[in-house]
Design an enzyme around this catalytic site. Structure first.
Site, PDB file in Angstrom:
ATOM      1  N   ASP A 209       0.853  -1.184   0.000  1.00  0.00           N
ATOM      2  CA  ASP A 209       0.000   0.000   0.000  1.00  0.00           C
ATOM      3  C   ASP A 209       0.892   1.239   0.000  1.00  0.00           C
ATOM      4  O   ASP A 209       1.784   1.353   0.838  1.00  0.00           O
ATOM      5  CB  ASP A 209      -0.857  -0.001   1.283  1.00  0.00           C
ATOM      6  CG  ASP A 209      -2.267   0.475   1.052  1.00  0.00           C
ATOM      7  OD1 ASP A 209      -2.427   1.518   0.403  1.00  0.00           O
ATOM      8  OD2 ASP A 209      -3.201  -0.190   1.527  1.00  0.00           O
TER       9      ASP A 209
ATOM     10  N   HIS B   5     -11.155  -3.227   3.929  1.00  0.00           N
ATOM     11  CA  HIS B   5     -11.033  -2.820   5.337  1.00  0.00           C
ATOM     12  C   HIS B   5     -11.826  -1.556   5.652  1.00  0.00           C
ATOM     13  O   HIS B   5     -11.878  -1.142   6.800  1.00  0.00           O
ATOM     14  CB  HIS B   5      -9.556  -2.600   5.662  1.00  0.00           C
ATOM     15  CG  HIS B   5      -8.960  -1.491   4.854  1.00  0.00           C
ATOM     16  ND1 HIS B   5      -8.783  -1.588   3.482  1.00  0.00           N
ATOM     17  CD2 HIS B   5      -8.546  -0.246   5.193  1.00  0.00           C
ATOM     18  CE1 HIS B   5      -8.287  -0.451   3.038  1.00  0.00           C
ATOM     19  NE2 HIS B   5      -8.124   0.375   4.041  1.00  0.00           N
ATOM     20  N   ASP B   6     -12.418  -0.943   4.636  1.00  0.00           N
ATOM     21  CA  ASP B   6     -13.180   0.294   4.849  1.00  0.00           C
ATOM     22  C   ASP B   6     -14.691   0.064   4.801  1.00  0.00           C
ATOM     23  O   ASP B   6     -15.459   1.020   4.949  1.00  0.00           O
ATOM     24  CB  ASP B   6     -12.836   1.328   3.758  1.00  0.00           C
ATOM     25  CG  ASP B   6     -11.426   1.860   3.886  1.00  0.00           C
ATOM     26  OD1 ASP B   6     -10.901   1.895   5.009  1.00  0.00           O
ATOM     27  OD2 ASP B   6     -10.843   2.244   2.854  1.00  0.00           O
TER      28      ASP B   6
ATOM     29  N   ASP C  60      -3.090   4.453  -2.454  1.00  0.00           N
ATOM     30  CA  ASP C  60      -4.153   4.970  -1.608  1.00  0.00           C
ATOM     31  C   ASP C  60      -4.635   6.351  -2.079  1.00  0.00           C
ATOM     32  O   ASP C  60      -3.805   7.221  -2.390  1.00  0.00           O
ATOM     33  CB  ASP C  60      -3.606   5.093  -0.179  1.00  0.00           C
ATOM     34  CG  ASP C  60      -4.651   5.519   0.825  1.00  0.00           C
ATOM     35  OD1 ASP C  60      -5.573   4.738   1.073  1.00  0.00           O
ATOM     36  OD2 ASP C  60      -4.533   6.643   1.363  1.00  0.00           O
TER      37      ASP C  60
ATOM     38  N   GLU D 299      -6.580   3.558  -5.885  1.00  0.00           N
ATOM     39  CA  GLU D 299      -7.872   3.814  -5.244  1.00  0.00           C
ATOM     40  C   GLU D 299      -8.354   5.188  -5.719  1.00  0.00           C
ATOM     41  O   GLU D 299      -7.745   6.206  -5.414  1.00  0.00           O
ATOM     42  CB  GLU D 299      -7.714   3.809  -3.725  1.00  0.00           C
ATOM     43  CG  GLU D 299      -9.055   3.865  -3.027  1.00  0.00           C
ATOM     44  CD  GLU D 299      -8.975   4.348  -1.582  1.00  0.00           C
ATOM     45  OE1 GLU D 299      -9.846   3.961  -0.810  1.00  0.00           O
ATOM     46  OE2 GLU D 299      -8.072   5.141  -1.245  1.00  0.00           O
TER      47      GLU D 299
HETATM   48  C1  NOJ Z   1      -8.324   4.921   1.952  1.00  0.00           C
HETATM   49  C2  NOJ Z   1      -7.953   3.814   2.885  1.00  0.00           C
HETATM   50  O1  NOJ Z   1      -8.435   2.598   2.392  1.00  0.00           O
HETATM   51  C3  NOJ Z   1      -8.527   4.174   4.244  1.00  0.00           C
HETATM   52  O2  NOJ Z   1      -8.459   3.127   5.159  1.00  0.00           O
HETATM   53  C4  NOJ Z   1      -7.810   5.400   4.724  1.00  0.00           C
HETATM   54  O3  NOJ Z   1      -8.391   5.837   5.934  1.00  0.00           O
HETATM   55  C5  NOJ Z   1      -7.871   6.541   3.708  1.00  0.00           C
HETATM   56  N1  NOJ Z   1      -7.655   6.119   2.369  1.00  0.00           N
HETATM   57  C6  NOJ Z   1      -6.844   7.605   4.041  1.00  0.00           C
HETATM   58  O4  NOJ Z   1      -5.560   7.135   3.814  1.00  0.00           O
END
Ligand code: NOJ
Length: 547
Positions: free
Chosen positions: A98, A315-316, A199, A242
């Site tokens: 990541d 994970h989000d 990210d 992302e």
């Molecule tokens: C996306 C990540 O998946 C998330 O977990 C994170 O809080 C934010 N970006 C900020 O880095």
């Protein structure tokens, strides 16, 4: 389309903090991942994506990096990382790391330097503005709530943070800063990292005057330059960005191989379908037809140019079986297998989020103190200030909190689900006594083996990888069915999304051969196919199938 080594692979996403704790401090670690490579190999994954492992004060669980060249203390040492890279190589597993490039931690030496004085050579590595009439520069909001601007007393200006105030945004306008990031990426490539998940990457280009926080005017230029200076120099690396703001048009620009930006992106259209973590976390109604339309749109749009990332969660987001399936005792296993079948039959790279392969479910902590996620905690504080009732706040949190996906991996039925010998950093889900890896490995009909079979099919049959996609019965309110075709090879994927029976008639002269099903006695008479609750099946069609 040029074939790539990763086209027929699946990615397993590891949230290291919650995966496996090898030393009893309650936090998962790199040695813990190493101990579970055999398990991942058995599942059939060839790529792992690890959420951030760099040094971090953990305001946002590693997405706030204080040293890109070092490892988070709780996760181990650089030596452990080197050993893990080596061990993965021996297992034929590639590591995707990541990369958090939109922001650093406020404890990163660049930021500490930057705020020490307006004249600091690092000042311009971040984004600073004067106050306007004694107030914040503008009304931009941070993703984790509140203003995106934080006042720095020391130097008397505001800095921008798209996420928490401990995550100051890096200033991509500064070429020296970009150069530092390239060096760091090359450092990890030299260490043997085989790919990157970038990210919040579409946030790196902004237009603050127009209040644009993502996909700004220079996004493609930045990506191209980064590609050229880092991963693009190595033909075999794989990248996935992302991109919260991606439309199919943007996605094609990001992932067109000719443009040399990224290989894949994560787009979040499906993730927003029910309102989870969007707007004010209010539930949004949707139908299966809406879901089919979104999936079909992306399958079709990225057919010629680009490559889809297929995922039900990460994970989000909440656990897939709790969100899109049915986690009740009756249907948890059936619906988890159905959802896997639907996704893994599609064109693109499937991502499996840790625990998905055993059907882990959402968590309900009754005490807010048991939650750990910065976003959840900020949401809670805000709602309390607004005078919301406790019951209402908790009902939002149960449905939306990122901690749903972050409880410890459930390895067996011993204390803490076998995740740690110590006290876990976040409480485990008490259902570990029945939902765990050990149980799944012992049961031939488990969700785990269903995933294993799906991954194997993707390796064995090119139609899963390169076949074209066509939605069939688009108006059927209960069934998601589609066809994939690659020259003479054809498959039909048919999934009942509900806990009730339904019928579908498929007119064909072909002979269906069953490739996989979540029931033991699935019908092969598809003229009049009775689908039981959550029944999911993939047929290989032999002959000249027509409707
Ligand atoms: C996306 C990540 O998946 C998330 O977990 C994170 O809080 C934010 N970006 C900020 O880095």
């Amino acid at each position: 389309m040029e074939k790539k080594w990763w086209h027929n692979k699946a990615v397993y996403q590891i949230y290291p903090r919650s995966f496996f704790d090898s030393n009893g401090d309650g936090i998962g670690d790199l040695k813990g991942i190493m101990e579970k490579l055999e398990y991942l190999k058995k599942l059939g994954v060839h790529i792992i994506w690890m959420c951030p492992i760099n040094k971090s004060p953990n305001d946002d669980n590693g997405y706030d990096i204080s040293d890109y060249y070092d490892i988070m203390d709780e996760f181990g040492t650089m030596k452990d990382m080197e050993l893990l890279i080596e061990a993965c190589k021996n297992y034929g597993i590639s590591i995707i790391m990541d990369l958090v490039l939109n922001h650093s931690s406020d404890e990163h030496k660049w930021f500490i330097e930057a705020k020490s004085s307006r004249e600091s050579p690092y000042r311009d590595f971040y984004i600073w503005r004067d106050s306007i009439n004694g107030k914040v520069p503008n009304e931009l909001k941070a993703f984790f709530g509140g203003s995106a601007w934080e006042f720095d007393e020391e130097s008397g200006q505001y800095y921008l943070h798209s996420f928490s105030k401990k995550q100051p945004d890096l200033n991509w306008e500064n070429s020296r800063m970009r150069g530092e990031l390239y060096d760091m990426i090359n450092f990890w490539i030299d260490k043997g990292i085989k790919g990157f998940r970038l990210d919040a990457i579409d946030n790196i280009s902004k237009d603050l005057e127009k209040k644009i926080m993502n996909s700004g005017p220079k996004i493609h230029e930045y990506l191209k330059k980064m590609n050229e200076n880092t991963f693009g120099k190595h033909n075999q690396l794989v990248t996935v960005g992302e991109t919260g703001g991606a439309t199919p048009e943007l996605a094609k620009l990001y992932t067109d191989p000719e443009r040399h930006e990224l290989d894949m992106i994560f787009q979040f259209e499906l993730m927003g379908i029910d309102g989870v973590r969007s707007g004010d976390w209010i539930q949004k109604e949707y139908s299966l037809i809406d879901l089919k339309n979104i999936m079909t749109k992306w399958q079709t749009e990225l057919n010629e140019i680009g490559w889809n990332s297929l995922f039900w969660g990460n994970h989000d987001y909440p656990r897939v079986v709790s969100r899109f399936g049915d986690h009740s005792e009756d249907y948890r296993i059936l619906s988890a297998k159905m959802l896997a079948t639907m996704l893994h039959g599609m064109k693109g790279i499937p991502y499996i989020y840790q625990g998905e392969e055993i059907g882990m479910t959402n968590i309900k902590f009754t005490n807010i103190e048991d939650y750990r996620d910065v976003e959840t905690k900020n949401f809670y504080k805000r709602k309390i200030d607004e005078g919301c009732s406790m019951d209402e706040i908790m009902s939002y949190i149960y449905r939306n909190s990122r901690d749903n996906a972050r409880t410890p991996m459930q390895w067996d039925d011993t204390e803490h689900g076998g995740f740690t010998k110590g006290v876990p950093w976040i409480k485990e889900n008490s259902n570990y006594t029945t939902i765990n890896v050990k149980q799944c490995l012992e049961d031939k009909n488990s969700i785990f083996y269903h995933y294993q079979k799906l991954l194997k099919l993707r390796q064995e049959k090119e139609v899963f990888v390169y076949g074209s996609y066509e939605l069939i019965y688009p108006e059927h309110p209960q069934v998601f069915a589609y066809r994939r075709t690659l020259e003479k090879e054809k498959i039909l994927v048919i999934c009942n999304f509900y806990g009730t029976e339904t019928i579908i008639n498929i007119k064909t002269n072909d002979k269906p051969k069953l490739l996989i099903s979540n029931y033991r006695d699935t019908n092969i008479n598809i003229d009049n196919l009775h689908l039981r609750p959550y029944e999911a099946v993939i047929y290989q069609m032999e002959g000249g199938e027509k409707e």
